[in-house]
Scaffold this motif. Structure first.
Motif, PDB file in Angstrom:
ATOM      1  N   HIS A  21      -9.396   0.863  -0.412  1.00 38.46           N
ATOM      2  CA  HIS A  21      -9.464   2.217  -0.982  1.00 38.46           C
ATOM      3  C   HIS A  21      -8.528   2.305  -2.177  1.00 38.46           C
ATOM      4  N   TYR A  22      -8.625   3.419  -2.889  1.00 37.27           N
ATOM      5  CA  TYR A  22      -7.835   3.636  -4.100  1.00 37.27           C
ATOM      6  C   TYR A  22      -6.925   4.852  -3.986  1.00 37.27           C
ATOM      7  N   SER A  23      -6.755   5.388  -2.813  1.00 39.54           N
ATOM      8  CA  SER A  23      -5.967   6.604  -2.671  1.00 39.54           C
ATOM      9  C   SER A  23      -4.488   6.290  -2.478  1.00 39.54           C
ATOM     10  N   THR A  24      -3.639   7.246  -2.809  1.00 39.14           N
ATOM     11  CA  THR A  24      -2.195   7.138  -2.654  1.00 39.14           C
ATOM     12  C   THR A  24      -1.735   8.161  -1.628  1.00 39.14           C
ATOM     13  N   ILE A  25      -0.892   7.734  -0.705  1.00 36.68           N
ATOM     14  CA  ILE A  25      -0.342   8.653   0.282  1.00 36.68           C
ATOM     15  C   ILE A  25       0.811   9.434  -0.349  1.00 36.68           C
ATOM     16  N   LEU A  26       0.706  10.754  -0.320  1.00 37.34           N
ATOM     17  CA  LEU A  26       1.816  11.603  -0.775  1.00 37.34           C
ATOM     18  C   LEU A  26       2.667  12.060   0.403  1.00 37.34           C
ATOM     19  N   GLU A  27       2.015  12.334   1.520  1.00 35.75           N
ATOM     20  CA  GLU A  27       2.726  12.726   2.743  1.00 35.75           C
ATOM     21  C   GLU A  27       2.006  12.117   3.935  1.00 35.75           C
ATOM     22  N   GLU A  28       2.765  11.573   4.869  1.00 34.11           N
ATOM     23  CA  GLU A  28       2.223  11.042   6.138  1.00 34.11           C
ATOM     24  C   GLU A  28       3.255  11.346   7.227  1.00 34.11           C
ATOM     25  N   PRO A  29       3.393  12.650   7.572  1.00 35.15           N
ATOM     26  CA  PRO A  29       4.541  13.092   8.371  1.00 35.15           C
ATOM     27  C   PRO A  29       4.424  12.881   9.878  1.00 35.15           C
ATOM     28  N   ASP A  30       3.235  12.577  10.372  1.00 35.93           N
ATOM     29  CA  ASP A  30       3.051  12.491  11.813  1.00 35.93           C
ATOM     30  C   ASP A  30       3.544  11.153  12.364  1.00 35.93           C
ATOM     31  N   ALA A  31       3.591  11.048  13.673  1.00 35.40           N
ATOM     32  CA  ALA A  31       4.047   9.819  14.323  1.00 35.40           C
ATOM     33  C   ALA A  31       3.135   8.666  13.939  1.00 35.40           C
ATOM     34  N   PRO A  32       3.709   7.487  13.648  1.00 30.72           N
ATOM     35  CA  PRO A  32       2.855   6.339  13.295  1.00 30.72           C
ATOM     36  C   PRO A  32       2.031   5.885  14.492  1.00 30.72           C
ATOM     37  N   LEU A  33       0.804   5.503  14.205  1.00 33.00           N
ATOM     38  CA  LEU A  33      -0.089   5.030  15.266  1.00 33.00           C
ATOM     39  C   LEU A  33       0.175   3.573  15.607  1.00 33.00           C
ATOM     40  N   ALA A  34       0.506   2.751  14.600  1.00 30.79           N
ATOM     41  CA  ALA A  34       0.586   1.316  14.819  1.00 30.79           C
ATOM     42  C   ALA A  34       1.566   0.669  13.860  1.00 30.79           C
ATOM     43  N   GLU A  35       1.981  -0.541  14.228  1.00 34.74           N
ATOM     44  CA  GLU A  35       2.647  -1.420  13.280  1.00 34.74           C
ATOM     45  C   GLU A  35       1.554  -2.253  12.639  1.00 34.74           C
ATOM     46  N   VAL A  36       1.427  -2.173  11.318  1.00 38.46           N
ATOM     47  CA  VAL A  36       0.295  -2.794  10.621  1.00 38.46           C
ATOM     48  C   VAL A  36       0.807  -3.877   9.687  1.00 38.46           C
ATOM     49  N   LEU A  37       0.187  -5.059   9.773  1.00 39.33           N
ATOM     50  CA  LEU A  37       0.526  -6.206   8.939  1.00 39.33           C
ATOM     51  C   LEU A  37      -0.687  -6.622   8.126  1.00 39.33           C
ATOM     52  N   ASP A  38      -0.441  -7.257   6.978  1.00 33.60           N
ATOM     53  CA  ASP A  38      -1.555  -7.839   6.246  1.00 33.60           C
ATOM     54  C   ASP A  38      -1.868  -9.226   6.809  1.00 33.60           C
ATOM     55  N   ALA A  39      -2.814  -9.925   6.221  1.00 30.46           N
ATOM     56  CA  ALA A  39      -3.259 -11.205   6.765  1.00 30.46           C
ATOM     57  C   ALA A  39      -2.187 -12.281   6.707  1.00 30.46           C
ATOM     58  N   GLU A  40      -1.189 -12.099   5.846  1.00 27.80           N
ATOM     59  CA  GLU A  40      -0.103 -13.066   5.738  1.00 27.80           C
ATOM     60  C   GLU A  40       1.106 -12.686   6.574  1.00 27.80           C
ATOM     61  N   GLY A  41       0.979 -11.613   7.356  1.00 27.82           N
ATOM     62  CA  GLY A  41       2.058 -11.208   8.242  1.00 27.82           C
ATOM     63  C   GLY A  41       3.060 -10.250   7.648  1.00 27.82           C
ATOM     64  N   ALA A  42       2.847  -9.787   6.429  1.00 29.10           N
ATOM     65  CA  ALA A  42       3.760  -8.841   5.798  1.00 29.10           C
ATOM     66  C   ALA A  42       3.411  -7.414   6.224  1.00 29.10           C
ATOM     67  N   PRO A  43       4.409  -6.587   6.518  1.00 26.77           N
ATOM     68  CA  PRO A  43       4.107  -5.211   6.921  1.00 26.77           C
ATOM     69  C   PRO A  43       3.528  -4.398   5.772  1.00 26.77           C
ATOM     70  N   VAL A  44       2.630  -3.487   6.102  1.00 25.43           N
ATOM     71  CA  VAL A  44       2.079  -2.556   5.110  1.00 25.43           C
ATOM     72  C   VAL A  44       2.477  -1.143   5.522  1.00 25.43           C
ATOM     73  N   PRO A  45       2.661  -0.254   4.561  1.00 29.13           N
ATOM     74  CA  PRO A  45       3.167   1.087   4.881  1.00 29.13           C
ATOM     75  C   PRO A  45       2.131   2.013   5.524  1.00 29.13           C
ATOM     76  N   GLU A  46       0.848   1.669   5.415  1.00 27.19           N
ATOM     77  CA  GLU A  46      -0.199   2.548   5.961  1.00 27.19           C
ATOM     78  C   GLU A  46      -0.334   2.305   7.466  1.00 27.19           C
ATOM     79  N   THR A  47       0.479   3.007   8.249  1.00 26.28           N
ATOM     80  CA  THR A  47       0.564   2.770   9.695  1.00 26.28           C
ATOM     81  C   THR A  47      -0.463   3.552  10.494  1.00 26.28           C
ATOM     82  N   GLY A  48      -1.164   4.476   9.846  1.00 18.38           N
ATOM     83  CA  GLY A  48      -1.997   5.398  10.604  1.00 18.38           C
ATOM     84  C   GLY A  48      -1.135   6.468  11.246  1.00 18.38           C
ATOM     85  N   SER A  49      -1.778   7.452  11.863  1.00 16.13           N
ATOM     86  CA  SER A  49      -1.057   8.599  12.421  1.00 16.13           C
ATOM     87  C   SER A  49      -1.654   9.024  13.750  1.00 16.13           C
ATOM     88  N   ILE A  50      -0.814   9.685  14.554  1.00 13.45           N
ATOM     89  CA  ILE A  50      -1.288  10.316  15.776  1.00 13.45           C
ATOM     90  C   ILE A  50      -0.604  11.664  15.931  1.00 13.45           C
TER      91      ILE A  50
END
Length: 438
Positions: free
Chosen positions: A392-421
């Motif tokens: 996607h091409y969107s930018t997160i401005l606010e993501e205030p809710d509890a993170p849903l997951a710890e998310v890594l890329d294919a090389e094992g580096a963490p990514v900031p888009e954790t999802g929300s619950i």
């Protein structure tokens, strides 16, 4: 267990060479010849399978050696039962994948072809070169000698002389030329920022596919292509993904349409009832649904219409008071507080999550994702590890809710888009492909 039909994988040195139009024309031409053609797509693509289905008259499925275990690959391979031939489309270049594989493959089209024993046809854009194109083909053939390299289709050939010189280079190194396509400006499929437009949005898809088929018939050796199909060992089929609920209300329209076919097939095979509804038409999800699922798509192109859909909004808020709602990528954005379009206009979304996203300053997010859930989401307990893909091409401005997951890329580096619950509502920026074994 019967052997699967023989097959071919249509690939290329890179994206943009014309392999999709070759794929669609070939699917339709073979179907016109009376063959039952099973299409597949190698890699994580949400759009191409619908085009394949339109061309072949048979559902297409993704085949992903990075995200899927052997059992799921076998279950998807088994969807070719009853077909006469398999034609698969690669993604990106033949050998393009992830740098770090871990306990799974690199996700390349070459891996798919090798695992299935399919012959590989390389579509080469020969613009601006002649005999040098043979060096490209030769390099691709020798890079992985265990592949069954069936031959090449020359694309965007400028003249008979250009074709003759290019063929001379191929013949000098024993590379079979299966077709030569003259340069034509009207063969490109319409595109937007995520690639092709969706199949149902094409202004005249049937005419386009029929035109591709006629073009292929005139310029490729269909009999040689059929003869080049090969097959390997049968993969032992496991199970398709299990449904996350018994009755699933699935958003399905021009704003929400990116759902992997193998997920829906698995849900239906297990007896789940899937009831589609259209947020753009201001429809409410089924009142008795156990789960509402908003897939990805293009909500940014319809943000004003979604913001005005009051029947949809009211029903979603009511459902989320007591039952689960899940959104992926575009669906996740729609569950948020606001979506800012590329002109800078802010549109009120459902507000089930506090997420605010913007397209005013586009930022490209692309790649495989491995997520370990810190909280449950529909169909999975906390602690489960999921594999998916983000695009996607969107930018997160606010993501205030509890993170849903710890998310890594294919090389094992963490990514900031954790999802929300939040309450009964969950969302992720990645599109779910499968649960991982570890």
């Amino acid at each position: 267990m019967s052997n699967p039909p023989k097959g071919l994988l249509i690939s290329a040195p890179s994206s943009g060479t014309g392999k999709t139009t070759v794929m669609l024309g070939l699917l339709r031409a073979l179907a016109q010849d009376g063959l039952a053609v099973q299409p597949f797509k190698s890699g994580p693509d949400y759009i191409d399978p619908a085009f394949h289905r339109a061309a072949a008259g048979r559902a297409s499925f993704n085949f992903d050696t990075w995200a899927m275990n052997e059992g799921l690959l076998g279950a998807i391979s088994a969807q070719s039962a009853g077909a006469d031939i398999v034609i698969a489309e690669g993604s990106m270049g033949l050998y393009d994948g992830v740098a770090f594989a871990g306990e799974t493959g690199h996700g390349t089209s070459a891996e798919t072809a090798a695992k299935m024993g399919w012959g590989v046809i390389l579509v080469i854009d020969v613009s601006g070169q002649a005999q040098s194109a043979a060096a490209v083909a030769l390099g691709f053939r020798e890079y992985r000698p265990d592949l069954n390299f069936a031959g090449v289709i020359l694309n965007r050939v400028a003249s008979p002389r250009h074709e003759r010189l290019t063929r001379l280079g191929m013949e000098a190194h024993g590379i079979k030329v299966l077709g030569s396509l003259p340069r034509r400006g009207d063969l490109a499929l319409p595109e937007r920022h995520l690639g092709l437009i969706q199949a149902f949005e094409h202004p005249d898809l049937e005419a386009a596919i029929s035109g591709y088929a006629d073009f292929l018939r005139e310029n490729v050796d269909l009999e040689a292509i059929k003869a080049a199909a090969t097959g390997g060992e049968t993969l032992v089929p496991g199970s398709l993904p299990k449904p996350p609920a018994q009755k699933i209300a699935l958003a399905q329209d021009a704003a929400f349409s990116f759902t992997y076919p193998h997920l829906l097939a698995g849900w239906r095979a297990a007896g789940a009832e899937i009831t589609p509804f259209s947020p753009l038409a201001d429809e409410a999800p089924a009142a008795d649904a156990d789960l509402v699922w908003l897939p990805g798509g293009y909500p940014e192109l319809h943000a004003g219409q979604l913001a005005a859909a009051q029947t949809f909004r009211k029903a979603m808020l009511q459902h989320a008071e007591t039952r689960p709602v899940h959104g992926e990528c575009g669906g996740y954005m729609a569950l948020g507080q606001a979506l800012i379009d590329k002109e800078g206009n802010s549109h009120e979304m459902l507000g089930l999550l506090g997420l605010v996203t913007s397209y005013e300053k586009r930022k490209f997010h692309l790649g495989y994702r491995k997520a370990q859930l810190g909280a449950p989401m529909p169909g999975f307990e906390a602690g489960a590890t999921l594999r998916g893909h983000e695009f996607h091409y969107s930018t997160i401005l606010e993501e205030p809710d509890a993170p849903l997951a710890e998310v890594l890329d294919a090389e094992g580096a963490p990514v900031p888009e954790t999802g929300s619950i939040k309450g009964h509502t969950t969302g992720t920026f990645f599109h779910l492909i499968a649960e991982a074994e570890s």
